[in-house]
Design an enzyme around this catalytic site. Structure first.
Site, PDB file in Angstrom:
ATOM      1  N   CYS A 131     -13.405 112.113 -40.579  1.00 60.37           N
ATOM      2  CA  CYS A 131     -14.410 111.768 -39.575  1.00 60.37           C
ATOM      3  C   CYS A 131     -15.127 113.016 -39.078  1.00 60.37           C
ATOM      4  O   CYS A 131     -14.589 113.758 -38.250  1.00 60.37           O
ATOM      5  CB  CYS A 131     -13.742 111.039 -38.413  1.00 60.37           C
ATOM      6  N   CYS A 134     -15.972 112.985 -35.322  1.00 54.62           N
ATOM      7  CA  CYS A 134     -14.849 113.310 -34.439  1.00 54.62           C
ATOM      8  C   CYS A 134     -14.538 114.809 -34.469  1.00 54.62           C
ATOM      9  O   CYS A 134     -14.282 115.419 -33.430  1.00 54.62           O
ATOM     10  CB  CYS A 134     -13.581 112.575 -34.866  1.00 54.62           C
ATOM     11  N   ASP A 135     -14.521 115.398 -35.657  1.00 52.95           N
ATOM     12  CA  ASP A 135     -13.960 116.747 -35.802  1.00 52.95           C
ATOM     13  C   ASP A 135     -14.986 117.839 -36.106  1.00 52.95           C
ATOM     14  O   ASP A 135     -14.649 119.026 -36.038  1.00 52.95           O
ATOM     15  CB  ASP A 135     -12.906 116.737 -36.931  1.00 52.95           C
TER      16      ASP A 135
END
Ligand code: NAP
Length: 305
Positions: A131, A134-135
């Site tokens: 992801c 997200c990261d």
């Protein structure tokens, strides 16, 4: 007994819920996490009609959820552990109890596929990610690899170019699968380097990712790239554990339906990424959710008559 239970609150499930609530079916939508599904892992959606400037995955889903609530849909936080599906009866065993329903819509989607190479599991969360939204921000001014050549890989590589200093897209063929517009953007982005005809064989590191071992599938030549992050986008597997052995699935394990979204068991419908189909988009998921809810309503009418 409910008229309809929908499992999964991504775009397909939320749209099914919207239509079911407006049709005044006794409906519950079950979700194990919070509403959203995979679209929450997408930073920006550009191809959902009605948003000419694009919309964030989060905002799109939040709007869908608020719209269902406006029409009185009940969304419950429950994880389904077991399903018993017969033409006569649909029973759901959840972490909170047992539920029965006349009809059911499966909208529990798909999960990222892993590469299955050495180092992947060990370093997941320590530099290996599925992801970018997200990261990605953790990789400011660092070098990363993106594995895959589809829409997700290219879109996420472009997103990562906001943070990382260099992004290698490692693709096993010499041509991307992604939409042409995304390809053009990737080719124009200076930070992105395409590595063609190449597969990863090992992710290197102990406490964190230090590099990736690669193999050229045409020449057999092996090499290593030093980098700090590996983002894997090599497709999705259906979340079919609950229905395996009970419903007809295609070769890859996606649920087979007819045009009304009905599965091989009468009264059980499927919509969104879990379905066997050619195109997985928010725009296809919402249409399938609407059709499934309408068809479920007709099914309930027919057995009540
Ligand atoms: P995908 O289209 O299935 O692409 C997967 C990519 O990973 C392919 O390029 C494939 O290579 C490669 N791959 C598969 N297994 C591999 C392995 N073991 N090792 C190395 N590479 C491997 O998956 P996706 O990109 O996640 O897209 C899924 C669906 O969502 C698609 O329908 C896509 O159009 C849709 N989507 C749309 C958007 C958008 O419209 N903006 C954004 C994201 C996703 P090959 O090409 O050689 O098969």
């Amino acid at each position: 007994m409910e008229d309809l239970i929908i499992i999964g609150a991504g775009p397909a499930g939320l749209t099914a819920g919207l239509y079911a609530a407006r049709a005044r079916l006794r409906t519950i939508l079950l979700e194990r996490f919070s509403p959203g599904g995979l679209i929450l892992t997408t930073d920006w959606v550009e191809n959902y009609p009605g948003f000419p400037d694009g919309v964030s995955g989060f905002e799109l889903v939040d709007r869908m959820k608020r719209q269902t609530e406006k029409f009185g849909l009940e969304i419950q936080n429950q994880e389904v552990i077991r399903l018993e599906l017969t033409p006569g009866k649909k029973t759901l065993v959840t972490d909170k109890g047992t539920l029965e329903t006349k009809s059911l819509i499966l909208a529990f989607g798909a999960a990222p596929q892993k590469l299955g190479i050495e180092g992947e599991d060990l370093l997941t969360g320590k530099g290996v990610s599925y992801c970018a939204t997200c990261d990605g921000p953790f990789y400011r001014d660092q070098e990363v690899a993106v594995i895959g050549g589809g829409d997700t890989a290219v879109e996420e590589a472009l997103f990562l170019s906001r943070f990382a200093s260099k992004i290698y897209i490692i693709h096993r063929r010499d041509e991307l699968r992604a939409t042409k517009l995304l390809q053009e953007r990737a080719f124009a982005e200076e930070k992105i380097e395409l590595v063609w005809d190449t597969i990863p064989t090992r992710i290197v590191g102990e406490a964190g990712v230090e590099g990736i071992d690669l193999k050229n599938v045409k020449t057999g030549q092996e090499s290593r790239l030093s980098l700090q992050g590996v983002f894997v986008f090599v497709g999705y597997n259906p979340n079919n554990e609950l229905v395996k052995g009970q419903l007809e699935l295609d070769r890859r394990g996606f649920v087979v339906t007819n045009n009304d979204m009905e599965t091989s068991v009468p009264g059980v419908f499927a919509a969104g990424d879990i379905r066997s189909k050619v195109l997985r988009q928010v725009s296809t998921a919402v249409g399938e959710g609407a059709t499934a809810a309408f068809a479920a309503g007709k099914y309930v009418e027919s057995i009540d008559a």
